[in-house]
Enzyme design. Structure first.
Site, PDB file in Angstrom:
ATOM      1  N   LYS A  93      17.371   3.735   1.547  1.00 45.04           N
ATOM      2  CA  LYS A  93      18.115   3.810   2.736  1.00 45.04           C
ATOM      3  C   LYS A  93      19.342   2.782   2.230  1.00 45.04           C
ATOM      4  O   LYS A  93      19.361   1.802   2.609  1.00 45.04           O
ATOM      5  CB  LYS A  93      17.395   3.022   3.789  1.00 45.04           C
TER       6      LYS A  93
ATOM      7  N   ASP B 106       3.971   3.209   6.677  1.00 44.73           N
ATOM      8  CA  ASP B 106       3.065   2.967   7.877  1.00 44.73           C
ATOM      9  C   ASP B 106       4.139   2.452   8.939  1.00 44.73           C
ATOM     10  O   ASP B 106       5.178   1.895   8.600  1.00 44.73           O
ATOM     11  CB  ASP B 106       2.130   2.087   7.693  1.00 44.73           C
TER      12      ASP B 106
ATOM     13  N   GLU C  98       7.611   2.516  -6.034  1.00 41.70           N
ATOM     14  CA  GLU C  98       7.942   2.083  -4.565  1.00 41.70           C
ATOM     15  C   GLU C  98       7.898   3.159  -3.613  1.00 41.70           C
ATOM     16  O   GLU C  98       8.425   4.139  -3.897  1.00 41.70           O
ATOM     17  CB  GLU C  98       9.020   1.421  -4.299  1.00 41.70           C
ATOM     18  N   ASP C  99       7.635   2.940  -2.438  1.00 37.92           N
ATOM     19  CA  ASP C  99       7.801   3.841  -1.367  1.00 37.92           C
ATOM     20  C   ASP C  99       9.170   4.118  -0.724  1.00 37.92           C
ATOM     21  O   ASP C  99       9.872   5.249  -0.659  1.00 37.92           O
ATOM     22  CB  ASP C  99       6.882   3.796  -0.195  1.00 37.92           C
TER      23      ASP C  99
ATOM     24  N   ASP D  52      14.798  -0.713   1.328  1.00 37.11           N
ATOM     25  CA  ASP D  52      15.566  -0.799   2.544  1.00 37.11           C
ATOM     26  C   ASP D  52      16.621  -1.910   2.369  1.00 37.11           C
ATOM     27  O   ASP D  52      17.698  -1.380   1.860  1.00 37.11           O
ATOM     28  CB  ASP D  52      14.341  -1.202   3.814  1.00 37.11           C
TER      29      ASP D  52
ATOM     30  N   LYS E 265       0.860  -1.220  -0.111  1.00 34.76           N
ATOM     31  CA  LYS E 265      -0.130  -0.039   0.051  1.00 34.76           C
ATOM     32  C   LYS E 265       1.033   1.320   0.058  1.00 34.76           C
ATOM     33  O   LYS E 265       0.420   2.246  -0.295  1.00 34.76           O
ATOM     34  CB  LYS E 265      -0.930  -0.094   1.317  1.00 34.76           C
TER      35      LYS E 265
HETATM   36  P1  IMP Z   1      13.046  -4.388   1.955  1.00 36.83           P
HETATM   37  O1  IMP Z   1      12.628  -5.405   1.428  1.00 36.83           O
HETATM   38  O2  IMP Z   1      13.806  -4.472   3.110  1.00 36.83           O
HETATM   39  O3  IMP Z   1      13.789  -3.231   0.970  1.00 36.83           O
HETATM   40  O4  IMP Z   1      11.776  -3.341   2.758  1.00 36.83           O
HETATM   41  C1  IMP Z   1      10.795  -2.832   1.774  1.00 36.83           C
HETATM   42  C2  IMP Z   1       9.481  -2.436   2.559  1.00 36.83           C
HETATM   43  O5  IMP Z   1       9.772  -2.569   3.839  1.00 36.83           O
HETATM   44  C3  IMP Z   1       9.094  -1.149   2.084  1.00 36.83           C
HETATM   45  O6  IMP Z   1       8.283  -1.280   1.008  1.00 36.83           O
HETATM   46  C4  IMP Z   1       8.069  -0.898   3.279  1.00 36.83           C
HETATM   47  O7  IMP Z   1       6.837  -1.345   3.255  1.00 36.83           O
HETATM   48  C5  IMP Z   1       9.013  -1.411   4.372  1.00 36.83           C
HETATM   49  N1  IMP Z   1       9.844  -0.568   5.098  1.00 36.83           N
HETATM   50  C6  IMP Z   1      11.304  -0.659   5.002  1.00 36.83           C
HETATM   51  N2  IMP Z   1      11.907   0.403   5.865  1.00 36.83           N
HETATM   52  C7  IMP Z   1      10.489   1.329   6.156  1.00 36.83           C
HETATM   53  C8  IMP Z   1      10.523   2.346   7.038  1.00 36.83           C
HETATM   54  O8  IMP Z   1      11.455   3.094   7.534  1.00 36.83           O
HETATM   55  N3  IMP Z   1       9.248   2.752   7.380  1.00 36.83           N
HETATM   56  C9  IMP Z   1       8.072   2.157   6.979  1.00 36.83           C
HETATM   57  N4  IMP Z   1       8.271   1.068   5.954  1.00 36.83           N
HETATM   58  C10 IMP Z   1       9.370   0.740   5.849  1.00 36.83           C
HETATM   59 MG    MG Z   2       4.875  -1.437   5.189  1.00 41.27          MG
END
Ligand code: IMP
Ligand code: MG
Length: 185
Positions: free
Chosen positions: A133, A161, A101-102, A105, A45
């Site tokens: 990040k 969120d 994407e938002d 990470d 979302k």
């Molecule tokens: P990744 O797979 O570790 O890159 O994580 C990506 C997903 O984790 C994002 O699409 C977010 O839903 C969530 N996420 C990662 N870091 C944050 C944050 O600082 N705040 C909120 N959601 C996060």
């Molecule tokens: Mg999330």
């Protein structure tokens, strides 16, 4: 002070700064994809607010579609184990696809999405993320459009969120640690 603001330790990116950057990204995307009618694939979302503003900043034809992904694990760490909850409606074969994407990470979620969408033979597949990040990256991914690089802090607002809350804040903020350290009621 409203009931969400008391949970924030700082506003990291203001509403005005987001708006300015989203317009720059939109202009760049319009230029890069001129004449191609890309499909903007919003990852739900978290990406919805960014998509809604970004698409209005692109002065060229685009289509939109949505995908919902769940990653197993706690609400603050992505495990790398990913599942599709809702798939695209469109057939992306031969189309120019831009993932919206938002936040990136560790990169596990995006890496899964890229792998999955690649098998559908799009003409091109690129990534646009509001936030990055880089310090947290565990998988090597090349990002084509990045709104802001941010430090390794848990952020919320503008679609992002914590436990499904705070998505409606119009800016990106850092949550006070005591909010996520306290046991849920
Ligand atoms: P990744 O797979 O570790 O890159 O994580 C990506 C997903 O984790 C994002 O699409 C977010 O839903 C969530 N996420 C990662 N870091 C944050 C944050 O600082 N705040 C909120 N959601 C996060
Ligand atoms: Mg999330």
């Amino acid at each position: 002070m409203n009931s969400m603001q008391k949970d924030l330790s700082e506003i990291l990116i203001s509403r005005e700064t987001i708006e300015r950057r989203v317009h720059e990204l939109g202009a760049q995307i319009a230029h890069d994809y001129a004449g191609q009618t890309p499909i903007l694939v919003c990852i739900l979302k978290g990406g919805m607010m960014f998509l809604a503003d970004l698409m209005r900043a692109i002065a060229e034809p685009v289509e939109i579609d949505f995908m919902a992904i769940s990653s197993y694990g706690s609400s603050m760490e992505s495990s790398g184990v990913v599942r599709i909850l809702m798939d695209l409606e469109s057939n992306i074969e031969g189309r120019h696809v831009l993932i919206v994407e938002d936040i990136i990470d560790t990169g596990h979620t995006l890496s899964y999405i890229i792998e999955n969408l690649s098998t559908r033979r799009p003409a091109s597949l690129h990534i646009c993320t509001l936030l990055d990040k880089p310090d947290r990256r565990e998988v090597d991914i090349s990002l084509d459009y990045v709104g802001f690089n941010i430090p390794n802090k848990f952020v919320i607002g503008y679609g992002l969120d914590y436990a499904e809350k705070y998505r409606n804040l119009p800016f990106v903020a850092v949550l006070k640690p005591e909010v996520y350290l306290q046991p849920s009621p």
